[in-house]
Design a protein around this motif. Structure first.
Motif, PDB file in Angstrom:
ATOM      1  N   LEU A  99       0.766  -1.088  -0.078  1.00 38.99           N
ATOM      2  CA  LEU A  99      -0.175  -0.084   0.077  1.00 38.99           C
ATOM      3  C   LEU A  99       0.769   1.425  -0.083  1.00 38.99           C
ATOM      4  CD1 LEU A  99      -2.659  -1.015   2.634  1.00 38.99           C
ATOM      5  CD2 LEU A  99      -3.008  -1.275   0.071  1.00 38.99           C
ATOM      6  N   ASN A 100       2.124   1.110   0.066  1.00 40.43           N
ATOM      7  CA  ASN A 100       2.824   2.402   0.307  1.00 40.43           C
ATOM      8  C   ASN A 100       4.207   2.046  -0.729  1.00 40.43           C
ATOM      9  OD1 ASN A 100       2.075   3.968   2.679  1.00 40.43           O
ATOM     10  ND2 ASN A 100       1.608   1.846   3.143  1.00 40.43           N
ATOM     11  N   ALA A 101       4.612   3.250  -1.365  1.00 33.77           N
ATOM     12  CA  ALA A 101       5.861   3.417  -2.298  1.00 33.77           C
ATOM     13  C   ALA A 101       6.390   4.685  -2.047  1.00 33.77           C
ATOM     14  CB  ALA A 101       5.619   3.050  -3.573  1.00 33.77           C
ATOM     15  N   PRO A 137      -5.340  -0.493  -2.760  1.00 30.76           N
ATOM     16  CA  PRO A 137      -5.141  -2.103  -2.367  1.00 30.76           C
ATOM     17  C   PRO A 137      -5.921  -2.676  -3.801  1.00 30.76           C
ATOM     18  CG  PRO A 137      -7.135  -1.173  -1.119  1.00 30.76           C
ATOM     19  CD  PRO A 137      -6.608   0.101  -1.874  1.00 30.76           C
ATOM     20  N   GLU A 138      -5.557  -4.197  -3.642  1.00 33.92           N
ATOM     21  CA  GLU A 138      -5.997  -4.761  -4.542  1.00 33.92           C
ATOM     22  C   GLU A 138      -7.067  -5.939  -3.736  1.00 33.92           C
ATOM     23  OE1 GLU A 138      -3.327  -7.505  -6.686  1.00 33.92           O
ATOM     24  OE2 GLU A 138      -2.201  -5.711  -7.557  1.00 33.92           O
ATOM     25  N   PHE A 139      -8.439  -5.823  -4.489  1.00 33.33           N
ATOM     26  CA  PHE A 139      -9.301  -6.705  -3.812  1.00 33.33           C
ATOM     27  C   PHE A 139     -10.445  -7.070  -4.973  1.00 33.33           C
ATOM     28  CE2 PHE A 139     -10.669  -2.289  -3.937  1.00 33.33           C
ATOM     29  CZ  PHE A 139     -11.707  -2.236  -4.275  1.00 33.33           C
ATOM     30  N   GLU A 166      -7.419  -3.408   3.320  1.00 34.29           N
ATOM     31  CA  GLU A 166      -6.768  -2.314   4.190  1.00 34.29           C
ATOM     32  C   GLU A 166      -6.593  -1.157   3.378  1.00 34.29           C
ATOM     33  OE1 GLU A 166      -6.212  -2.335   7.571  1.00 34.29           O
ATOM     34  OE2 GLU A 166      -7.136  -4.363   7.299  1.00 34.29           O
ATOM     35  N   LEU A 167      -6.343   0.039   3.959  1.00 29.10           N
ATOM     36  CA  LEU A 167      -5.927   1.256   3.381  1.00 29.10           C
ATOM     37  C   LEU A 167      -4.421   1.770   3.897  1.00 29.10           C
ATOM     38  CD1 LEU A 167      -9.411   3.238   3.516  1.00 29.10           C
ATOM     39  CD2 LEU A 167      -8.376   2.298   1.518  1.00 29.10           C
ATOM     40  N   ALA A 203     -12.228   7.062   5.846  1.00 21.70           N
ATOM     41  CA  ALA A 203     -11.789   5.850   5.290  1.00 21.70           C
ATOM     42  C   ALA A 203     -13.023   5.009   4.858  1.00 21.70           C
ATOM     43  CB  ALA A 203     -11.106   5.187   6.283  1.00 21.70           C
ATOM     44  N   LYS A 204     -14.207   5.106   5.597  1.00 19.82           N
ATOM     45  CA  LYS A 204     -15.153   4.282   5.080  1.00 19.82           C
ATOM     46  C   LYS A 204     -16.137   4.552   3.862  1.00 19.82           C
ATOM     47  CE  LYS A 204     -19.651   2.742   7.346  1.00 19.82           C
ATOM     48  NZ  LYS A 204     -20.604   3.021   8.526  1.00 19.82           N
TER      49      LYS A 204
END
Length: 449
Positions: A11-13, A118-120, A318-319, A348-349
């Motif tokens: 989730l972070n780069a 995210p991937e989902f 997750e975020l 976030a929701k």
């Protein structure tokens, strides 16, 4: 120029951009020459200021501006070319150990933090079940609606003695703690509706009064500390009403009663048109139908809310929370740490729902056409106009207003998102199982959202 990406986790780069003079010098030289053509400086004719003079006076600020523009362009292009799904915007990562001279010969290195989507997967089927309520009118709601309609078409009378639903046209005068009139206190002549008084003991004390009667009333108790209601009666500010402790002397100037209209053909024709309804049974059937149409909208709102919550529970991911919090702070300077922590869960929701909705649109090739957006905007505007005016607009006038409304980019985006939400909800409803359940309106109102 060199751009490299380093993934810290899913989730972070970070993105590192390295610039040499060869990368930025051409743009800087061009900007300096353009500035020289426009500059008006003492001792030089317009357009004749030497570029070297501009570079000496404004070179560093021009250099900073051009590098910022270059970085923004290259950063956006890299994200687009690499098909990176980012959340928020890249955040520059400051390095206090690096200092630059900004003398047109520096080798620059800039690092940006990225929050990645995210991937989902989103998978609905008939095994997913929700309740779709079919709301029915109960006797209490029907009787209340009938009463309100009949009173709206009734006649005003002035009975000798007040009853439960009457209106007391009265003088209200503030009292001192000892019960005497407070000299210079609050006073107002107003209408006190007995059906709006929430405390039953206070209401009983106002029933059976006649013109000229004087009673003491505790307004805070009468309206259960509803500051807005007290402020409206006394014509004072809400803050003042909230702090008010005094009792008031109420002197009845008149008793007003709105008698209900008779259930006759004249009344039916006024309501529904000549001959449409001819019996009391038909009248109640008609208002039941109207009520259940309105209640269908309540049921739909409930279903959408249930789908929203069910989907968020079903599709878990997750975020990059810490990144998003830093981004929110960076883009909202007035946002305090307390406000951020207090509001982040809702943010976030809503972000998760947006990501899910977008994936549903892409995965199922839901195509939202301009005609849909236009029709939705047109209906929304028509509903707004009808709230404020009894006179209907022609279809041509409404279409013109809609075109003007959608020319505003912000309005167009808002309507597009609303249409998209409707299409997403419709898709989910078409896939899952909806168990229809009849419920009385009074019971429906007791359900939690």
């Amino acid at each position: 120029m060199n751009i490299s990406q380093e993934k810290k986790d899913a989730l972070n780069a970070t993105l590192k951009i390295s610039l040499s003079p060869a990368d930025y010098q051409p743009q800087v030289d061009k900007a300096i020459k353009e500035q020289a053509k426009k500059a008006q400086l003492p001792g030089f004719r317009k357009g004749m200021v030497p570029a070297g003079h501009i570079k000496k006076m404004y070179g560093k600020s021009i250099l900073v501006d051009e590098i910022n523009t270059l970085l923004s362009d290259k950063l956006n292009k890299y994200i687009e070319d690499e098909k990176l799904e980012v959340l928020g915007q890249p955040l520059p990562k400051l390095d206090d150990e690096k200092e630059y001279n900004w003398d047109f010969n520096d080798e620059f290195e800039f690092v940006y933090e990225l929050g990645l989507a995210p991937e989902f997967a989103v998978e609905f089927s008939s095994k997913d079940k929700l309740t779709q309520y079919v709301i029915k009118v109960d006797a209490e709601t029907l009787a209340s609606r009938e009463k309100n309609i009949r009173r709206a078409y009734g006649k005003m009378t002035n009975p000798d003695v007040s009853a439960e639903d009457d209106v007391l046209y009265s003088d209200l005068v503030q009292l001192s703690p000892d019960g005497s009139v407070f000299e210079g206190g609050i006073s107002n002549t107003t209408s006190v509706r007995l059906d709006q008084i929430k405390n039953e003991d206070v209401k009983k004390s106002l029933i059976g009064l006649k013109k000229g009667d004087v009673v003491t009333i505790d307004l805070q108790k009468a309206f259960e500390n509803d500051a807005a209601k007290v402020a409206g009666l006394l014509k004072i500010e809400e803050d003042e009403a909230a702090e008010l402790k005094s009792n008031f002397q109420l002197t009845v100037k008149n008793v007003n009663r709105l008698d209900e209209a008779d259930l006759n053909q004249e009344f039916f024709d006024k309501l529904f048109g000549e001959g449409v309804v001819t019996t009391e049974e038909g009248f109640r059937e008609k208002i039941t139908e109207e009520l259940e149409t309105m209640m269908q909208q309540d049921s739909e709102r409930k279903l959408q809310n249930d789908i929203y919550n069910y989907t968020l529970d079903k599709v878990q991911f997750e975020l990059p929370d810490e990144f998003l919090k830093r981004w929110l702070k960076a883009t909202n300077e007035k946002l305090s740490d307390e406000e951020l922590e207090g509001g982040y869960a809702d943010f976030a929701k809503n972000l998760k729902w947006t990501l899910i909705a977008n994936k549903i649109v892409v995965d199922n090739q839901i195509d939202i056409k301009y005609d849909e957006v236009f029709a939705y905007a047109k209906q929304s505007l028509n509903n707004q106009f009808r709230m404020y005016s009894q006179q209907s607009l022609t279809d041509e006038q409404l279409a013109q207003y809609t075109v003007q409304y959608l020319q505003n980019k912000e309005n167009a985006n808002k309507i597009f998102e609303e249409v998209k939400a409707v299409r997403v909800f419709d898709y989910i409803k078409s896939v899952i199982t909806l168990d229809k359940k009849e419920i009385l309106f009074t019971d429906f109102n007791k359900l939690e959202d």
